[in-house]
Motif scaffolding. Structure first.
Motif, PDB file in Angstrom:
ATOM      1  N   ASP A 135       0.817  -1.207   0.000  1.00 21.49           N
ATOM      2  CA  ASP A 135       0.000   0.000   0.000  1.00 21.49           C
ATOM      3  C   ASP A 135       0.855   1.263   0.000  1.00 21.49           C
ATOM      4  OD1 ASP A 135       0.903  -0.663   2.549  1.00 21.49           O
ATOM      5  OD2 ASP A 135      -0.807   0.279   3.551  1.00 21.49           O
ATOM      6  N   GLN A 136       2.090   1.171   0.513  1.00 20.04           N
ATOM      7  CA  GLN A 136       2.934   2.353   0.628  1.00 20.04           C
ATOM      8  C   GLN A 136       4.361   2.163   0.103  1.00 20.04           C
ATOM      9  OE1 GLN A 136       2.454   3.118   4.922  1.00 20.04           O
ATOM     10  NE2 GLN A 136       1.153   4.865   4.415  1.00 20.04           N
ATOM     11  N   PHE A 137       4.766   0.908  -0.084  1.00 18.24           N
ATOM     12  CA  PHE A 137       6.141   0.626  -0.491  1.00 18.24           C
ATOM     13  C   PHE A 137       6.183  -0.434  -1.584  1.00 18.24           C
ATOM     14  CE2 PHE A 137       6.149   2.018   3.914  1.00 18.24           C
ATOM     15  CZ  PHE A 137       7.083   3.043   3.888  1.00 18.24           C
ATOM     16  N   LYS A 138       7.305  -0.535  -2.239  1.00 14.75           N
ATOM     17  CA  LYS A 138       7.480  -1.513  -3.313  1.00 14.75           C
ATOM     18  C   LYS A 138       7.486  -2.930  -2.771  1.00 14.75           C
ATOM     19  CE  LYS A 138      11.526  -1.590  -5.224  1.00 14.75           C
ATOM     20  NZ  LYS A 138      12.714  -1.160  -6.010  1.00 14.75           N
ATOM     21  N   ASN A 139       8.084  -3.119  -1.595  1.00 18.25           N
ATOM     22  CA  ASN A 139       8.168  -4.430  -0.964  1.00 18.25           C
ATOM     23  C   ASN A 139       8.599  -4.240   0.484  1.00 18.25           C
ATOM     24  OD1 ASN A 139      11.021  -3.940  -1.161  1.00 18.25           O
ATOM     25  ND2 ASN A 139      11.009  -4.856  -3.196  1.00 18.25           N
ATOM     26  N   PHE A 140       8.669  -5.341   1.234  1.00 17.63           N
ATOM     27  CA  PHE A 140       9.041  -5.223   2.645  1.00 17.63           C
ATOM     28  C   PHE A 140      10.485  -4.762   2.806  1.00 17.63           C
ATOM     29  CE2 PHE A 140      10.432  -9.637   1.932  1.00 17.63           C
ATOM     30  CZ  PHE A 140      11.636  -9.680   2.621  1.00 17.63           C
ATOM     31  N   GLU A 141      11.351  -5.085   1.824  1.00 20.35           N
ATOM     32  CA  GLU A 141      12.748  -4.638   1.903  1.00 20.35           C
ATOM     33  C   GLU A 141      12.834  -3.112   1.877  1.00 20.35           C
ATOM     34  OE1 GLU A 141      13.028  -8.692  -0.287  1.00 20.35           O
ATOM     35  OE2 GLU A 141      11.697  -6.949  -0.330  1.00 20.35           O
ATOM     36  N   GLU A 142      12.094  -2.504   0.954  1.00 20.91           N
ATOM     37  CA  GLU A 142      12.105  -1.037   0.884  1.00 20.91           C
ATOM     38  C   GLU A 142      11.551  -0.431   2.169  1.00 20.91           C
ATOM     39  OE1 GLU A 142      10.966   2.137  -2.492  1.00 20.91           O
ATOM     40  OE2 GLU A 142       9.231   1.153  -1.598  1.00 20.91           O
ATOM     41  N   ARG A 143      10.502  -1.033   2.702  1.00 17.31           N
ATOM     42  CA  ARG A 143       9.921  -0.531   3.955  1.00 17.31           C
ATOM     43  C   ARG A 143      10.966  -0.546   5.072  1.00 17.31           C
ATOM     44  NH1 ARG A 143       4.551  -3.536   5.725  1.00 17.31           N
ATOM     45  NH2 ARG A 143       5.990  -5.297   5.849  1.00 17.31           N
ATOM     46  N   GLY A 144      11.717  -1.638   5.182  1.00 17.45           N
ATOM     47  CA  GLY A 144      12.748  -1.726   6.200  1.00 17.45           C
ATOM     48  C   GLY A 144      13.878  -0.737   5.983  1.00 17.45           C
ATOM     49  N   GLU A 145      14.251  -0.545   4.733  1.00 17.17           N
ATOM     50  CA  GLU A 145      15.324   0.405   4.415  1.00 17.17           C
ATOM     51  C   GLU A 145      14.910   1.840   4.748  1.00 17.17           C
ATOM     52  OE1 GLU A 145      15.911  -0.533   0.346  1.00 17.17           O
ATOM     53  OE2 GLU A 145      16.866  -2.471   0.776  1.00 17.17           O
ATOM     54  N   VAL A 146      13.662   2.181   4.426  1.00 15.88           N
ATOM     55  CA  VAL A 146      13.166   3.526   4.746  1.00 15.88           C
ATOM     56  C   VAL A 146      13.121   3.727   6.258  1.00 15.88           C
ATOM     57  CG1 VAL A 146      11.145   5.042   4.647  1.00 15.88           C
ATOM     58  CG2 VAL A 146      11.894   3.816   2.593  1.00 15.88           C
ATOM     59  N   PHE A 147      12.697   2.703   6.989  1.00 17.49           N
ATOM     60  CA  PHE A 147      12.691   2.776   8.451  1.00 17.49           C
ATOM     61  C   PHE A 147      14.086   3.086   8.983  1.00 17.49           C
ATOM     62  CE2 PHE A 147      13.354   0.305  12.443  1.00 17.49           C
ATOM     63  CZ  PHE A 147      12.548   1.060  13.287  1.00 17.49           C
ATOM     64  N   ALA A 148      15.084   2.356   8.480  1.00 17.55           N
ATOM     65  CA  ALA A 148      16.459   2.579   8.938  1.00 17.55           C
ATOM     66  C   ALA A 148      16.927   3.998   8.629  1.00 17.55           C
ATOM     67  CB  ALA A 148      17.388   1.558   8.292  1.00 17.55           C
ATOM     68  N   GLN A 149      16.587   4.489   7.450  1.00 17.35           N
ATOM     69  CA  GLN A 149      16.974   5.853   7.076  1.00 17.35           C
ATOM     70  C   GLN A 149      16.325   6.887   7.982  1.00 17.35           C
ATOM     71  OE1 GLN A 149      15.773   6.001   2.973  1.00 17.35           O
ATOM     72  NE2 GLN A 149      17.400   4.634   2.296  1.00 17.35           N
ATOM     73  N   LEU A 150      15.040   6.685   8.303  1.00 14.86           N
ATOM     74  CA  LEU A 150      14.336   7.624   9.165  1.00 14.86           C
ATOM     75  C   LEU A 150      14.896   7.600  10.591  1.00 14.86           C
ATOM     76  CD1 LEU A 150      10.708   6.911   7.906  1.00 14.86           C
ATOM     77  CD2 LEU A 150      11.971   9.054   7.609  1.00 14.86           C
ATOM     78  N   VAL A 151      15.207   6.417  11.081  1.00 15.89           N
ATOM     79  CA  VAL A 151      15.784   6.304  12.425  1.00 15.89           C
ATOM     80  C   VAL A 151      17.100   7.071  12.506  1.00 15.89           C
ATOM     81  CG1 VAL A 151      16.886   4.679  14.016  1.00 15.89           C
ATOM     82  CG2 VAL A 151      14.651   4.134  13.027  1.00 15.89           C
ATOM     83  N   LYS A 152      17.902   6.934  11.462  1.00 16.60           N
ATOM     84  CA  LYS A 152      19.223   7.567  11.440  1.00 16.60           C
ATOM     85  C   LYS A 152      19.192   8.992  10.917  1.00 16.60           C
ATOM     86  CE  LYS A 152      21.356   3.048  10.625  1.00 16.60           C
ATOM     87  NZ  LYS A 152      22.054   2.190   9.664  1.00 16.60           N
ATOM     88  N   GLY A 153      17.988   9.484  10.578  1.00 11.14           N
ATOM     89  CA  GLY A 153      17.856  10.854  10.079  1.00 11.14           C
ATOM     90  C   GLY A 153      18.450  11.045   8.709  1.00 11.14           C
ATOM     91  N   GLN A 154      18.418   9.989   7.869  1.00 12.21           N
ATOM     92  CA  GLN A 154      19.072  10.063   6.563  1.00 12.21           C
ATOM     93  C   GLN A 154      18.102  10.169   5.391  1.00 12.21           C
ATOM     94  OE1 GLN A 154      21.280   6.399   6.610  1.00 12.21           O
ATOM     95  NE2 GLN A 154      22.952   7.260   7.825  1.00 12.21           N
ATOM     96  N   GLY A 155      16.828  10.127   5.639  1.00 13.80           N
ATOM     97  CA  GLY A 155      15.910  10.144   4.495  1.00 13.80           C
ATOM     98  C   GLY A 155      14.502  10.456   4.905  1.00 13.80           C
ATOM     99  N   LYS A 156      13.632  10.494   3.917  1.00 20.74           N
ATOM    100  CA  LYS A 156      12.222  10.793   4.124  1.00 20.74           C
ATOM    101  C   LYS A 156      11.368   9.590   3.769  1.00 20.74           C
ATOM    102  CE  LYS A 156      12.489  15.183   5.342  1.00 20.74           C
ATOM    103  NZ  LYS A 156      11.968  15.668   6.628  1.00 20.74           N
ATOM    104  N   ASP A 157      10.212   9.522   4.417  1.00 19.95           N
ATOM    105  CA  ASP A 157       9.224   8.500   4.078  1.00 19.95           C
ATOM    106  C   ASP A 157       8.772   8.712   2.649  1.00 19.95           C
ATOM    107  OD1 ASP A 157       7.262   6.623   4.138  1.00 19.95           O
ATOM    108  OD2 ASP A 157       6.128   7.493   5.806  1.00 19.95           O
ATOM    109  N   LYS A 158       8.457   7.607   1.956  1.00 20.37           N
ATOM    110  CA  LYS A 158       8.030   7.683   0.556  1.00 20.37           C
ATOM    111  C   LYS A 158       6.577   8.120   0.407  1.00 20.37           C
ATOM    112  CE  LYS A 158       9.201   4.632  -2.427  1.00 20.37           C
ATOM    113  NZ  LYS A 158       9.912   5.490  -3.385  1.00 20.37           N
ATOM    114  N   THR A 159       5.804   8.098   1.507  1.00 23.21           N
ATOM    115  CA  THR A 159       4.383   8.395   1.378  1.00 23.21           C
ATOM    116  C   THR A 159       4.099   9.861   1.665  1.00 23.21           C
ATOM    117  OG1 THR A 159       4.052   7.740   3.670  1.00 23.21           O
ATOM    118  CG2 THR A 159       3.693   6.082   1.968  1.00 23.21           C
TER     119      THR A 159
END
Length: 369
Positions: A345-369
């Motif tokens: 519903d929000q990501f390409k797959n569970f891998e992308e969801r996990g990668e985005v989570f890691a980026q957000l935790v570390k302050g390195q990226g934005k959510d795709k939604t």
């Protein structure tokens, strides 16, 4: 071989087409369809069955793994163990390479095959086909596809009818839990899966010392209870692979036990619902979870099911959920992404969801939604 119609052009479809073409078949693709209707005169088989039959012809020996949670980790553990002991094993099927791709290898060895319920819908193999088959556990999952748990479980149990030896579920386990000491599987949640893996290793000819060494060396797959960071005494854990509520419950319990008990888990959950009942997770949530931050399509329905018993907040996006959890988490707590739902519903797959989570935790990226 004649004419072969391959439905779908994903990795499995491409591998099946290449194998059929190598055998002299005339291959056609049907892509972009939601379902297929076949007349009784057309033989329909899964890519799994097609590839496995070819492997058997070429002298491979096959082990199979299915279940609701932990299939990929068990397949990886068994294949790694055989290779560490000096053999040759390839993880394939729903995890690893498509089975049809393995069938084009020049050398032979052990194929350790992850089998999904989707594959089993159109798979029919002889009773002694696999050297052994493990059914790890049967929980609620993929009810959006299969309609009800009984149908889903019956599909999974079909695998045992295709194997010389049955492993898991109600089959007596003779493996020693001490073999798992200190490993990823050395806990109450994953112990049964680890013992099933040990039984499959035994079928492949490994002894106690080789099995124990393999478990000690095992490295978990990405997005399975993976520590992302520890910030101000708060540990952030990526369990994005938890795409069912049963898997979510297991992830929460593992995180809580690692935190020495208590309601020290802040859970990020939600996504594309798969039809399983949210009520099954309530006993675990009420025991271990301090607050749930809900995202995705299922956020409102999970809020309705859980909020009377557990503190819940509808965040909508992963970015907002991470931001809120980071703000509220205290020293000694764990922030766990264990969605209990699919990611599409929000990501390409569970891998992308996990990668985005890691980026957000570390302050390195934005959510795709």
């Amino acid at each position: 071989m004649g004419r072969v119609l391959v439905i779908g052009r994903g990795r499995s479809g491409e591998a099946a087409a290449a194998l059929a073409a190598a055998g002299g078949g005339e291959v056609e693709f049907a892509d972009g369809v939601d379902f297929a209707v076949a007349s009784p005169g057309v033989r329909v088989m899964s890519e799994l069955e097609y590839g496995c039959r070819e492997l058997k012809k070429r002298g491979w020996r096959l082990l199979a793994v299915t279940g609701s949670k932990g299939k990929s980790s068990v397949v990886k553990a068994v294949a790694d163990a055989i290779n560490l002991a000096g053999g040759f094993a390839v993880p394939c099927g729903n995890y690893g390479r498509p089975v049809s791709d393995i069938a084009r290898e020049e050398r032979t060895g052990w194929a350790v095959v992850e089998v999904s319920s989707f594959m089993l819908e159109t798979t029919s193999l002889p009773a002694d086909f696999f050297e052994a088959a493990a059914i790890l556990n049967l929980q609620e999952d993929h009810l959006d596809r299969h309609g009800d748990a009984a149908t889903y479980h019956a599909l999974k149990r079909r695998l045992w009818a295709m194997a010389k030896r049955r492993v898991g579920l109600d089959e007596p386990c003779v493996e020693d839990p001490a073999l798992l000491a200190g490993s990823y599987f050395d806990n109450r949640v994953l112990c049964a899966n680890g013992l099933a893996a040990a039984a499959l290793m035994r079928v492949a000819g490994l002894g106690d010392e080789e099995i124990a060494r393999a478990f000690a060396a095992f490295e978990p797959l990405p997005h399975r209870m993976a520590k992302v960071a520890e910030i101000d005494g708060v540990e952030y854990i990526d369990d994005s692979k938890a795409t069912s509520l049963a898997a979510l419950s297991a992830g929460v319990e593992m995180a809580a036990k690692a935190a020495s008990g208590g309601r020290l888990v802040r859970l990020l959950a939600g996504g594309l619902a798969k039809g399983d009942d949210p009520e099954i997770s309530l006993p675990i949530l009420t025991k271990w979870v301090k607050k749930v931050y809900l995202i995705g399509q299922s956020a409102e329905s999970l809020f309705s099911a859980w909020s009377k018993d557990v503190d819940c907040e509808v965040c909508g996006t992963l970015e907002k959920a991470v931001e809120r959890a980071k703000r509220e988490a205290a020293n000694g707590e764990k922030v766990l992404l264990s969605p209990g739902a699919a990611s599409f519903d929000q990501f390409k797959n569970f891998e992308e969801r996990g990668e985005v989570f890691a980026q957000l935790v570390k302050g390195q990226g934005k959510d795709k939604t």
